[in-house]
Design an enzyme around this catalytic site. Structure first.
Site, PDB file in Angstrom:
ATOM      1  N   ARG A   1     -21.293   9.882  -5.239  1.00  0.00           N
ATOM      2  CA  ARG A   1     -22.020   9.082  -4.294  1.00  0.00           C
ATOM      3  C   ARG A   1     -23.237   8.660  -4.532  1.00  0.00           C
ATOM      4  O   ARG A   1     -24.257   8.050  -3.631  1.00  0.00           O
ATOM      5  CB  ARG A   1     -21.837   9.959  -2.881  1.00  0.00           C
ATOM      6  CG  ARG A   1     -20.267  10.144  -2.276  1.00  0.00           C
ATOM      7  CD  ARG A   1     -20.400  10.739  -1.170  1.00  0.00           C
ATOM      8  NE  ARG A   1     -19.215  10.642  -0.565  1.00  0.00           N
ATOM      9  CZ  ARG A   1     -18.064  11.416  -0.676  1.00  0.00           C
ATOM     10  NH1 ARG A   1     -18.293  12.536  -1.678  1.00  0.00           N
ATOM     11  NH2 ARG A   1     -16.790  11.354  -0.411  1.00  0.00           N
TER      12      ARG A   1
ATOM     13  N   HIS B   1     -13.158  11.586 -12.921  1.00  0.00           N
ATOM     14  CA  HIS B   1     -13.217  10.336 -11.814  1.00  0.00           C
ATOM     15  C   HIS B   1     -14.513   9.539 -11.753  1.00  0.00           C
ATOM     16  O   HIS B   1     -15.568  10.156 -11.660  1.00  0.00           O
ATOM     17  CB  HIS B   1     -12.806  11.088 -10.503  1.00  0.00           C
ATOM     18  CG  HIS B   1     -12.329  10.347  -9.360  1.00  0.00           C
ATOM     19  ND1 HIS B   1     -13.030   9.275  -8.925  1.00  0.00           N
ATOM     20  CD2 HIS B   1     -11.184  10.072  -8.841  1.00  0.00           C
ATOM     21  CE1 HIS B   1     -12.310   8.651  -7.942  1.00  0.00           C
ATOM     22  NE2 HIS B   1     -11.187   9.036  -8.103  1.00  0.00           N
TER      23      HIS B   1
ATOM     24  N   TYR C   1     -17.611   6.682  -6.372  1.00  0.00           N
ATOM     25  CA  TYR C   1     -16.937   5.750  -5.148  1.00  0.00           C
ATOM     26  C   TYR C   1     -17.513   4.588  -4.957  1.00  0.00           C
ATOM     27  O   TYR C   1     -17.171   3.853  -4.161  1.00  0.00           O
ATOM     28  CB  TYR C   1     -16.949   6.912  -3.972  1.00  0.00           C
ATOM     29  CG  TYR C   1     -16.068   8.184  -4.066  1.00  0.00           C
ATOM     30  CD1 TYR C   1     -14.676   8.095  -4.626  1.00  0.00           C
ATOM     31  CD2 TYR C   1     -16.679   9.371  -3.779  1.00  0.00           C
ATOM     32  CE1 TYR C   1     -14.067   9.037  -4.711  1.00  0.00           C
ATOM     33  CE2 TYR C   1     -16.038  10.404  -3.734  1.00  0.00           C
ATOM     34  CZ  TYR C   1     -14.629  10.241  -4.234  1.00  0.00           C
ATOM     35  OH  TYR C   1     -14.047  11.654  -4.461  1.00  0.00           O
TER      36      TYR C   1
ATOM     37  N   HIS D   1     -11.425   3.494  -8.828  1.00  0.00           N
ATOM     38  CA  HIS D   1     -11.018   2.727  -7.880  1.00  0.00           C
ATOM     39  C   HIS D   1     -11.180   1.419  -8.165  1.00  0.00           C
ATOM     40  O   HIS D   1     -12.502   0.942  -8.232  1.00  0.00           O
ATOM     41  CB  HIS D   1     -11.559   3.106  -6.361  1.00  0.00           C
ATOM     42  CG  HIS D   1     -11.272   4.651  -6.075  1.00  0.00           C
ATOM     43  ND1 HIS D   1     -11.670   5.278  -4.992  1.00  0.00           N
ATOM     44  CD2 HIS D   1     -10.730   5.577  -6.716  1.00  0.00           C
ATOM     45  CE1 HIS D   1     -11.236   6.496  -5.005  1.00  0.00           C
ATOM     46  NE2 HIS D   1     -10.730   6.699  -6.018  1.00  0.00           N
TER      47      HIS D   1
ATOM     48  N   GLU E   1      -7.134   3.113 -10.349  1.00  0.00           N
ATOM     49  CA  GLU E   1      -6.017   3.966  -9.408  1.00  0.00           C
ATOM     50  C   GLU E   1      -5.282   3.121  -8.484  1.00  0.00           C
ATOM     51  O   GLU E   1      -5.987   2.055  -7.775  1.00  0.00           O
ATOM     52  CB  GLU E   1      -7.015   5.093  -8.694  1.00  0.00           C
ATOM     53  CG  GLU E   1      -6.469   6.119  -7.726  1.00  0.00           C
ATOM     54  CD  GLU E   1      -7.057   7.043  -7.403  1.00  0.00           C
ATOM     55  OE1 GLU E   1      -8.308   7.179  -7.867  1.00  0.00           O
ATOM     56  OE2 GLU E   1      -6.781   7.602  -6.421  1.00  0.00           O
TER      57      GLU E   1
ATOM     58  N   ASP F   1      -1.581   7.568  -7.254  1.00  0.00           N
ATOM     59  CA  ASP F   1      -2.083   8.574  -6.361  1.00  0.00           C
ATOM     60  C   ASP F   1      -0.879   8.434  -5.263  1.00  0.00           C
ATOM     61  O   ASP F   1      -0.727   7.529  -4.699  1.00  0.00           O
ATOM     62  CB  ASP F   1      -3.318   8.336  -5.462  1.00  0.00           C
ATOM     63  CG  ASP F   1      -3.744   9.302  -4.756  1.00  0.00           C
ATOM     64  OD1 ASP F   1      -2.888   9.701  -3.817  1.00  0.00           O
ATOM     65  OD2 ASP F   1      -4.753   9.752  -4.758  1.00  0.00           O
TER      66      ASP F   1
ATOM     67  N   HIS G   1      -1.900   7.593  -1.818  1.00  0.00           N
ATOM     68  CA  HIS G   1      -2.247   6.314  -1.622  1.00  0.00           C
ATOM     69  C   HIS G   1      -0.920   5.265  -1.808  1.00  0.00           C
ATOM     70  O   HIS G   1      -0.806   4.272  -0.874  1.00  0.00           O
ATOM     71  CB  HIS G   1      -3.133   5.714  -2.621  1.00  0.00           C
ATOM     72  CG  HIS G   1      -4.425   6.622  -2.997  1.00  0.00           C
ATOM     73  ND1 HIS G   1      -5.491   6.552  -3.761  1.00  0.00           N
ATOM     74  CD2 HIS G   1      -4.981   7.551  -1.901  1.00  0.00           C
ATOM     75  CE1 HIS G   1      -6.647   7.054  -3.415  1.00  0.00           C
ATOM     76  NE2 HIS G   1      -6.166   7.943  -2.384  1.00  0.00           N
TER      77      HIS G   1
ATOM     78  N   HIS H   1      -2.537  11.596  -9.238  1.00  0.00           N
ATOM     79  CA  HIS H   1      -3.086  12.273  -8.329  1.00  0.00           C
ATOM     80  C   HIS H   1      -2.077  12.769  -7.441  1.00  0.00           C
ATOM     81  O   HIS H   1      -1.464  11.838  -6.682  1.00  0.00           O
ATOM     82  CB  HIS H   1      -4.096  11.484  -7.625  1.00  0.00           C
ATOM     83  CG  HIS H   1      -5.496  11.189  -8.335  1.00  0.00           C
ATOM     84  ND1 HIS H   1      -6.332  10.131  -8.047  1.00  0.00           N
ATOM     85  CD2 HIS H   1      -6.073  12.057  -9.479  1.00  0.00           C
ATOM     86  CE1 HIS H   1      -7.326  10.205  -8.855  1.00  0.00           C
ATOM     87  NE2 HIS H   1      -7.174  11.378  -9.731  1.00  0.00           N
TER      88      HIS H   1
ATOM     89  N   ASP I   1      -6.233   6.697   3.813  1.00  0.00           N
ATOM     90  CA  ASP I   1      -6.353   7.302   2.628  1.00  0.00           C
ATOM     91  C   ASP I   1      -6.746   8.712   3.348  1.00  0.00           C
ATOM     92  O   ASP I   1      -7.841   9.043   3.331  1.00  0.00           O
ATOM     93  CB  ASP I   1      -7.450   6.665   1.800  1.00  0.00           C
ATOM     94  CG  ASP I   1      -7.824   7.333   0.482  1.00  0.00           C
ATOM     95  OD1 ASP I   1      -7.365   8.747   0.504  1.00  0.00           O
ATOM     96  OD2 ASP I   1      -8.417   7.137  -0.281  1.00  0.00           O
TER      97      ASP I   1
ATOM     98  N   HIS J   1      -5.584  12.783   2.347  1.00  0.00           N
ATOM     99  CA  HIS J   1      -4.786  13.528   1.537  1.00  0.00           C
ATOM    100  C   HIS J   1      -4.427  15.105   2.280  1.00  0.00           C
ATOM    101  O   HIS J   1      -5.258  15.288   3.280  1.00  0.00           O
ATOM    102  CB  HIS J   1      -5.541  14.312   0.464  1.00  0.00           C
ATOM    103  CG  HIS J   1      -5.971  13.101  -0.450  1.00  0.00           C
ATOM    104  ND1 HIS J   1      -6.534  13.100  -1.678  1.00  0.00           N
ATOM    105  CD2 HIS J   1      -5.856  11.651  -0.457  1.00  0.00           C
ATOM    106  CE1 HIS J   1      -6.643  11.999  -2.432  1.00  0.00           C
ATOM    107  NE2 HIS J   1      -6.427  11.058  -1.396  1.00  0.00           N
TER     108      HIS J   1
ATOM    109  N   GLU K   1      -5.650  16.689  -5.512  1.00  0.00           N
ATOM    110  CA  GLU K   1      -7.002  16.422  -4.772  1.00  0.00           C
ATOM    111  C   GLU K   1      -6.601  16.563  -3.149  1.00  0.00           C
ATOM    112  O   GLU K   1      -6.952  15.791  -2.741  1.00  0.00           O
ATOM    113  CB  GLU K   1      -7.341  14.643  -4.812  1.00  0.00           C
ATOM    114  CG  GLU K   1      -7.635  14.368  -6.435  1.00  0.00           C
ATOM    115  CD  GLU K   1      -7.894  12.876  -6.394  1.00  0.00           C
ATOM    116  OE1 GLU K   1      -7.281  12.180  -5.896  1.00  0.00           O
ATOM    117  OE2 GLU K   1      -8.743  12.400  -7.110  1.00  0.00           O
TER     118      GLU K   1
HETATM  119 ZN   LIG Z   1      -7.431   9.230  -1.722  1.00  0.00          ZN
HETATM  120 ZN   LIG Z   2      -9.684   8.398  -6.941  1.00  0.00          ZN
END
Ligand SMILES: [Zn+2]
Ligand SMILES: [Zn+2]
Length: 285
Positions: free
Chosen positions: A36, A66, A69, A106, A142, A175, A178, A212, A225, A227, A257
């Site tokens: 972030r 990864h 974001y 992403h 992804e 994923d 997703h 994922h 989204d 999880h 994740e």
């Molecule tokens: Zn996600």
């Molecule tokens: Zn991701």
């Protein structure tokens, strides 16, 4: 099919290995730097050497990194685009230095420009990053859950981007949460077969390099989204049994994740659930 998890790399990438071992993971995913914040620090030689020795000792499978974001390669904001390119390039440099399989990122949002408008710029950025950082590590796009203007909730969009990029170091991370949120039925045999046929037609199964593995808080097609722990969501244990029996996933590493049973991230109970599903499927095949 190796079963791994996202783990913390706090204190250095080499510290992640013991954390992965602790929960029984056979491979792992880490952030190369805070996801972030824009700041990226190169991996120090001492960390890379310790990491290499530790990974050998532990016999860990492929590591993935990864991406941040914040990255948005489709952006028409030149500052955001430049920051995104720099961040991904730093991640690919880190992946190369660690001998990692690659960087998962992403495709993010086209921010109202429409998908077609971003294809060329997105592809040019990816090519530039890979040319600036030669090596073996892949850039993996992804699949997205499809909320708002997010790119990649349809296999067709990922296929279009990958063909436009035209580089052999580009691949895909699927994923499970997703694609489920995006509407793909991966929990029934017929639905999964149709889903993977579409993946093969639009992208090519050879480009499926990582998964994922996440159950879903919300129903299929929600575009949300969120999880959930394996077996506790709307994909469910049976859904994962179906998925893990499919040919397409046999040689692909899985990375959890999930929120964790104690809400502290991927944990041993979730790793054990996937391992028990894998064992059951193997006995049946
Ligand atoms: Zn996600
Ligand atoms: Zn991701």
């Amino acid at each position: 099919m190796l079963i791994g998890a996202h783990v913390s790399a706090a204190g250095g990438a080499n510290k992640a290995i013991a954390r992965a071992e602790e929960i029984g993971a056979e491979c792992f995913q880490i952030f190369a730097s805070s996801p972030r914040m824009w700041l990226s620090k190169p991996i120090e030689d001492t960390v890379a050497h310790k990491y290499e020795a530790e990974i050998q000792r532990a016999g860990m499978g492929p590591t993935v990194l990864h991406g941040k974001y914040l990255v948005a390669l489709g952006s028409d904001d030149t500052q955001l685009l430049a920051k995104s390119e720099n961040a991904l390039q730093a991640d690919i440099a880190a992946a190369n230095k660690l001998g990692a399989l690659g960087v998962i990122f992403h495709p993010a949002s086209h921010r109202g420009q429409g998908f077609d408008a971003i294809v060329n710029r997105f592809s040019e950025s990816v090519c530039k990053i890979l040319e600036n950082e030669p090596g073996n590590s892949l850039l993996m796009l992804e699949t997205s859950a499809g909320s708002g203007d997010h790119i990649g909730s349809k296999f067709e969009e990922l296929g279009t981007l990958i063909r436009s990029i035209g580089h052999d170091r580009v691949a895909v991370c699927l994923d499970t949460q997703h694609v489920w949120a995006a509407g793909y039925d991966i929990a029934s045999v017929d639905g999964l077969n149709a889903t993977m046929e579409e993946f093969d037609r639009e992208i090519g199964l050879g480009l499926l390099k990582s998964v994922h593995a996440n159950d879903s808080m919300r129903e299929r097609g929600s575009s949300v989204d969120r999880h959930q722990n394996i077996g506790d969501g709307s994909i469910g244990r049976e859904g994962f049994e179906t998925l893990m029996a499919h040919d397409a996933f046999q040689d692909v590493p899985f990375y959890l994740e999930v929120p964790g049973t104690g809400k502290s991230g991927p944990d041993k109970p979730n790793v054990d659930r996937l391992k028990s599903i894998r064992a059951k499927v193997a006995a049946r095949l």
